[in-house]
Design an enzyme around this catalytic site. Structure first.
Site, PDB file in Angstrom:
ATOM      1  N   ASP A  92       0.862  -1.184   0.000  1.00  0.00           N
ATOM      2  CA  ASP A  92       0.000   0.000   0.000  1.00  0.00           C
ATOM      3  C   ASP A  92       0.898   1.234   0.000  1.00  0.00           C
ATOM      4  OD1 ASP A  92       0.984   0.259   2.550  1.00  0.00           O
ATOM      5  OD2 ASP A  92      -0.905  -0.126   3.558  1.00  0.00           O
ATOM      6  N   SER A  93       0.295   2.405  -0.052  1.00  0.00           N
ATOM      7  CA  SER A  93       1.077   3.625  -0.246  1.00  0.00           C
ATOM      8  C   SER A  93       1.358   4.399   1.030  1.00  0.00           C
ATOM      9  CB  SER A  93       0.330   4.556  -1.200  1.00  0.00           C
ATOM     10  OG  SER A  93      -0.867   5.029  -0.577  1.00  0.00           O
ATOM     11  N   GLN A 189     -11.375   7.290  -5.856  1.00  0.00           N
ATOM     12  CA  GLN A 189     -12.000   7.802  -4.646  1.00  0.00           C
ATOM     13  C   GLN A 189     -13.372   8.396  -4.990  1.00  0.00           C
ATOM     14  OE1 GLN A 189     -11.238   7.322  -1.627  1.00  0.00           O
ATOM     15  NE2 GLN A 189      -9.071   6.778  -1.569  1.00  0.00           N
ATOM     16  N   ASP A 266      -8.127  -7.403   0.202  1.00  0.00           N
ATOM     17  CA  ASP A 266      -7.203  -7.619   1.318  1.00  0.00           C
ATOM     18  C   ASP A 266      -7.840  -7.117   2.590  1.00  0.00           C
ATOM     19  OD1 ASP A 266      -5.525  -5.048   2.618  1.00  0.00           O
ATOM     20  OD2 ASP A 266      -6.623  -4.603   0.770  1.00  0.00           O
ATOM     21  N   CYS A 304     -14.488 -27.852   6.695  1.00  0.00           N
ATOM     22  CA  CYS A 304     -13.164 -27.346   6.312  1.00  0.00           C
ATOM     23  C   CYS A 304     -12.140 -28.470   6.340  1.00  0.00           C
ATOM     24  CB  CYS A 304     -12.752 -26.225   7.272  1.00  0.00           C
ATOM     25  SG  CYS A 304     -11.130 -25.511   6.910  1.00  0.00           S
ATOM     26  N   CYS A 306      -8.752 -27.875   6.235  1.00  0.00           N
ATOM     27  CA  CYS A 306      -7.428 -27.334   6.543  1.00  0.00           C
ATOM     28  C   CYS A 306      -6.741 -28.189   7.606  1.00  0.00           C
ATOM     29  CB  CYS A 306      -7.521 -25.878   7.002  1.00  0.00           C
ATOM     30  SG  CYS A 306      -8.063 -25.622   8.714  1.00  0.00           S
ATOM     31  N   CYS A 309      -8.386 -27.967  11.153  1.00  0.00           N
ATOM     32  CA  CYS A 309      -9.665 -28.663  11.316  1.00  0.00           C
ATOM     33  C   CYS A 309      -9.510 -30.180  11.231  1.00  0.00           C
ATOM     34  CB  CYS A 309     -10.668 -28.168  10.277  1.00  0.00           C
ATOM     35  SG  CYS A 309     -11.241 -26.480  10.591  1.00  0.00           S
ATOM     36  N   HIS A 335      -6.348 -21.149  10.259  1.00  0.00           N
ATOM     37  CA  HIS A 335      -7.676 -21.539   9.780  1.00  0.00           C
ATOM     38  C   HIS A 335      -8.381 -20.388   9.066  1.00  0.00           C
ATOM     39  CE1 HIS A 335     -11.803 -23.009   9.664  1.00  0.00           C
ATOM     40  NE2 HIS A 335     -12.148 -21.860  10.215  1.00  0.00           N
TER      41      HIS A 335
END
Length: 370
Positions: A92-93, A189, A266, A304, A306, A309, A335
């Site tokens: 990011d900036s 924006q 994100d 799930c 993963c 789990c 998770h």
């Protein structure tokens, strides 16, 4: 090298499949991107991020500028080498900190003067400085320096902020003219004012960035307003460039953002709520720290697959969290990130199979919103 290929558009929504190519690899979209604010995705190693199939992660320009310093990271060979991550990185900036550190900064035409949240020292970031920092970090995708207006804000304030962001975007592009292997995204924006969103799209796309971010949403406005602005904004954007909605990362926001034509997302939320014992599941968010799970020997999410789990129970993870054991936070973080990355993969499959609308309907039938 940066390229975006639009692979498929959904017939009954704005959802779409795409592929981004960078020097550090390809990214299938739509995609969720884990956030590594301090050159680390909290509680996760690079090996674990690859294990859960993270395609791209984020770094934070403001925080890395202050600690350990972008020049030190450049000496290490850039952010990829510094944190041992050989896949794409987006930075990011620092513009969001202009928004979030409102009590510590002063916005001028040349840039932003602020006091460090660490030690109170005086600092300054301009569009040029933000680009120089991101060059040192060596990220594949760079964000233009912008001002993110708060919600609510008057139309006049948002319009003035928007025009400053446009002027800053021109300065960012000029500073990045000779950058190698880095793609600069412009930022749309306009707050919740449709006519300003339209102006921002028209003026920003004139600068012909390789990708565009949608900023100024998820800053306190009602969800309905965010979805309304997305519905209005994305059709105005170049369909042959990636669209990135910044700072959004709940399952419902992902599926709605994708429904409205967004490609990239994100958010710090998955790891942040994990540290408080909250986890995503196919039926909604659960707080596994609660006493109700003390003798619950089921996995966090029965649907799930993963590593967490498949190997640990709610009762065990609750025990770790209540005892402040580091492993507890690592397991909930793993998770939650897996859940969102896998969720994005399932959505890609649904779009590919022309089943996205049914997938979205089934999601809402099971997932209980708070």
């Amino acid at each position: 090298m940066f390229d975006f290929k639009l692979i498929k558009e959904n017939k009954n929504s704005k959802a779409r499949l795409g592929e981004i190519t960078t020097d550090h690899g390809k990214i299938e979209t739509p995609i969720f991107m884990p956030v590594g604010t301090q050159a680390t995705v909290k509680a996760m190693s690079s090996r674990e991020l690859k294990e859960i199939k993270a395609q791209i992660i984020l770094g934070n320009t403001y925080h890395l500028f202050l600690r350990p310093g972008d020049e030190l990271i450049a000496k290490a060979g850039g952010l990829h080498q510094f944190m041992n991550w050989d896949r794409p990185i987006l930075t990011d900036s620092g513009g969001f900190q202009v928004f979030s550190l409102a009590d510590l900064r002063e916005i001028e035409e040349e840039g932003v003067y602020f006091r460090s949240h660490l030690d109170g020292s005086k600092q300054f970031i301009s569009p040029e400085k933000s680009m120089q920092i991101q060059k040192n970090l060596g990220s594949d995708i760079v964000m233009a320096f912008d001002e993110c207006p708060p919600y609510p804000a008057t139309r006049d304030y948002v319009e003035n902020s928007l025009n400053r962001t446009l002027r800053w975007a021109e300065r960012c592009k000029k500073e990045m003219e000779n950058a190698k292997g880095q793609a600069l995204f412009g930022i749309i924006q306009g707050g919740v004012y449709p006519e300003l969103r339209k102006q921002s799209v028209e003026e920003t796309t004139k600068l012909d960035f390789p990708g565009y971010s949608i900023g100024g949403l998820s800053v306190g406005e009602p969800k309905e307003e965010m979805y309304k602005m997305l519905d209005y904004t994305t059709p105005l954007m170049d369909k042959n460039k990636p669209r990135y909605l910044m700072g959004v990362g709940t399952p419902e926001d992902l599926i709605e953002g994708i429904y409205h034509g967004v490609d990239m997302f994100d958010c710090v939320m998955p790891t942040r709520i994990a540290r408080h014992g909250q986890v995503f599941t196919h039926t909604g968010r659960k707080t596994v720290r609660n006493a109700t799970y003390k003798e619950d020997f089921n996995p966090l999410d029965a649907e799930c697959d993963c590593h967490v789990c498949q190997n640990y129970s709610r009762a065990y993870i609750r025990h770790l969290l209540k005892r402040n054991e580091i492993l507890g936070v690592r397991l909930t973080s793993y998770h939650n990130l897996y859940f969102l990355l896998n969720f994005a993969a399932e959505i890609r499959d649904a779009i590919s199979n022309d089943n996205f609308i049914n997938f979205r309907e089934e999601f809402y039938n099971k997932y209980k919103l708070k």
